[in-house]
Design a protein around this motif. Sequence first.
Motif, PDB file in Angstrom:
ATOM      1  N   MET A 141       0.885  -1.044  -0.045  1.00 17.49           N
ATOM      2  CA  MET A 141       0.066   0.000   0.285  1.00 17.49           C
ATOM      3  C   MET A 141       0.836   1.409  -0.088  1.00 17.49           C
ATOM      4  O   MET A 141       1.999   1.227   0.607  1.00 17.49           O
ATOM      5  N   GLU A 142       0.297   2.285  -0.716  1.00 20.13           N
ATOM      6  CA  GLU A 142       1.022   3.548  -0.596  1.00 20.13           C
ATOM      7  C   GLU A 142       0.933   4.303   0.644  1.00 20.13           C
ATOM      8  O   GLU A 142       0.222   4.054   1.394  1.00 20.13           O
ATOM      9  N   GLY A 143       2.060   4.883   0.859  1.00 22.19           N
ATOM     10  CA  GLY A 143       2.013   5.643   2.269  1.00 22.19           C
ATOM     11  C   GLY A 143       2.049   7.110   1.806  1.00 22.19           C
ATOM     12  O   GLY A 143       1.615   7.495   0.728  1.00 22.19           O
ATOM     13  N   PRO A 144       2.440   7.900   2.871  1.00 18.92           N
ATOM     14  CA  PRO A 144       2.704   7.906   4.181  1.00 18.92           C
ATOM     15  C   PRO A 144       1.376   7.352   4.982  1.00 18.92           C
ATOM     16  O   PRO A 144       0.429   7.624   4.640  1.00 18.92           O
ATOM     17  N   VAL A 145       1.797   6.673   5.964  1.00 19.26           N
ATOM     18  CA  VAL A 145       0.640   6.158   7.089  1.00 19.26           C
ATOM     19  C   VAL A 145       0.888   7.004   8.348  1.00 19.26           C
ATOM     20  O   VAL A 145       1.750   6.527   8.874  1.00 19.26           O
ATOM     21  N   THR A 146      -0.399   7.647   8.734  1.00 17.84           N
ATOM     22  CA  THR A 146      -0.001   8.476  10.109  1.00 17.84           C
ATOM     23  C   THR A 146      -0.892   7.910  10.885  1.00 17.84           C
ATOM     24  O   THR A 146      -2.061   7.784  10.568  1.00 17.84           O
ATOM     25  N   LEU A 147      -0.578   7.536  12.152  1.00 12.99           N
ATOM     26  CA  LEU A 147      -1.560   6.953  13.294  1.00 12.99           C
ATOM     27  C   LEU A 147      -1.133   7.658  14.574  1.00 12.99           C
ATOM     28  O   LEU A 147      -0.001   8.067  14.965  1.00 12.99           O
ATOM     29  N   SER A 148      -2.219   7.597  15.217  1.00 12.01           N
ATOM     30  CA  SER A 148      -1.928   7.998  16.747  1.00 12.01           C
ATOM     31  C   SER A 148      -1.679   6.687  17.559  1.00 12.01           C
ATOM     32  O   SER A 148      -1.726   5.510  17.198  1.00 12.01           O
ATOM     33  N   GLU A 149      -0.827   6.813  18.870  1.00 10.84           N
ATOM     34  CA  GLU A 149      -0.290   5.850  19.449  1.00 10.84           C
ATOM     35  C   GLU A 149      -1.387   5.071  19.905  1.00 10.84           C
ATOM     36  O   GLU A 149      -2.390   5.475  20.389  1.00 10.84           O
ATOM     37  N   GLU A 150      -1.297   3.671  19.980  1.00 13.21           N
ATOM     38  CA  GLU A 150      -2.297   2.842  20.569  1.00 13.21           C
ATOM     39  C   GLU A 150      -3.184   2.448  19.363  1.00 13.21           C
ATOM     40  O   GLU A 150      -4.033   1.551  19.603  1.00 13.21           O
ATOM     41  N   ALA A 151      -3.097   2.892  18.374  1.00 13.61           N
ATOM     42  CA  ALA A 151      -3.817   2.519  16.998  1.00 13.61           C
ATOM     43  C   ALA A 151      -3.474   1.197  16.303  1.00 13.61           C
ATOM     44  O   ALA A 151      -2.647   0.704  16.712  1.00 13.61           O
ATOM     45  N   PHE A 152      -4.600   0.646  15.609  1.00 12.37           N
ATOM     46  CA  PHE A 152      -4.463  -0.601  14.888  1.00 12.37           C
ATOM     47  C   PHE A 152      -3.584  -0.228  13.765  1.00 12.37           C
ATOM     48  O   PHE A 152      -4.078   0.732  13.058  1.00 12.37           O
ATOM     49  N   LEU A 153      -2.769  -1.047  13.177  1.00  2.72           N
ATOM     50  CA  LEU A 153      -2.123  -0.758  12.232  1.00  2.72           C
ATOM     51  C   LEU A 153      -2.264  -2.067  11.176  1.00  2.72           C
ATOM     52  O   LEU A 153      -2.181  -3.172  11.245  1.00  2.72           O
ATOM     53  N   THR A 154      -2.542  -1.803   9.825  1.00  3.51           N
ATOM     54  CA  THR A 154      -2.424  -2.763   8.933  1.00  3.51           C
ATOM     55  C   THR A 154      -1.856  -2.129   7.697  1.00  3.51           C
ATOM     56  O   THR A 154      -2.192  -0.756   7.050  1.00  3.51           O
ATOM     57  N   ILE A 155      -0.663  -2.788   7.143  1.00  4.45           N
ATOM     58  CA  ILE A 155      -0.189  -2.422   5.741  1.00  4.45           C
ATOM     59  C   ILE A 155      -0.292  -3.693   4.711  1.00  4.45           C
ATOM     60  O   ILE A 155       0.093  -4.762   5.232  1.00  4.45           O
ATOM     61  N   ASN A 156      -0.921  -3.297   3.859  1.00  7.46           N
ATOM     62  CA  ASN A 156      -1.330  -4.175   2.601  1.00  7.46           C
ATOM     63  C   ASN A 156      -0.246  -4.556   2.001  1.00  7.46           C
ATOM     64  O   ASN A 156       0.401  -3.796   1.428  1.00  7.46           O
ATOM     65  N   CYS A 157       0.057  -5.825   1.592  1.00  7.48           N
ATOM     66  CA  CYS A 157       0.665  -6.446   0.773  1.00  7.48           C
ATOM     67  C   CYS A 157       0.392  -7.443  -0.042  1.00  7.48           C
ATOM     68  O   CYS A 157       0.049  -8.524   0.459  1.00  7.48           O
ATOM     69  N   THR A 158       0.419  -7.530  -1.377  1.00  5.79           N
ATOM     70  CA  THR A 158       0.201  -8.640  -2.203  1.00  5.79           C
ATOM     71  C   THR A 158       1.339  -9.140  -3.157  1.00  5.79           C
ATOM     72  O   THR A 158       2.203  -8.122  -3.417  1.00  5.79           O
ATOM     73  N   TYR A 159       1.280 -10.058  -3.572  1.00  8.72           N
ATOM     74  CA  TYR A 159       2.450 -10.527  -4.326  1.00  8.72           C
ATOM     75  C   TYR A 159       1.947 -11.422  -5.705  1.00  8.72           C
ATOM     76  O   TYR A 159       0.766 -11.965  -5.765  1.00  8.72           O
TER      77      TYR A 159
END
Lengths: 111, 114
Positions: B7-25
């Motif tokens: 997935m394209e960034g940038p990703v900005t989150l607040s502390e304690e948030a849930f993170l998902t970074i997608n990757c397909t191949y």
Amino acid sequence: NAGVTQTPKFRILKIGQSMTLQCTQDMNHNYMYWYRQDPGMGLKLIYYSVGAGITDKGEVPNGYNVSRSTTEDFPLRLELAAPSQTSVYFCASSYRQDGYTFGSGTRLTVV
Amino acid sequence: GNSVTQMEGPVTLSEEAFLTINCTYTATGYPSLFWYVQYPGEGLQLLLKATKADDKGSNKGFEATYRKETTSFHLEKGSVQVSDSAVYFCALGHPQGGSEKLVFGKGTKLTVNP
């Protein structure tokens, strides 16, 4: 353990100059690799080696040369520097399919 | 040929948030899959890996599951910290001639704010 050591960390070259980026690993890994990292473009494989005396081209080999005379050392040579070679260069080594160990990189600027 | 799309960034989150970074191949056969992390001014470090379908790699609270049916290897973390700010690379490894040349995605920059 030092892992993978790259020198120098920074270098500015003039167009047409040559230089060698040094890479040494102390983990007795057979496999070594050179990548370049351009902003927003991920890493591109330049050359790789499966053991002393054996090297092969990667995705972007033009303008570069390598040698592998020992298991530990895998230097990358730029013969005629061009602005398109401005990048961050990473050396890595691996043992079979365990994943790579990377050096800390060489930031090269060609002006 | 083999390729990785993340997935394209940038990703900005607040502390304690849930993170998902997608990757397909895209790959032939049965590649190994990796996530690497690059902190500012440093080289890449292996974060986790999976070598066969349905394997789950995990490290430092990060997880990713090798999904062959969807050709994916998404990175997740339940509660991010400021110290997780870095660039994350998904990579695919395919053994050739005894070595394993990795193909990298373009990287996703994560910034976590306090």
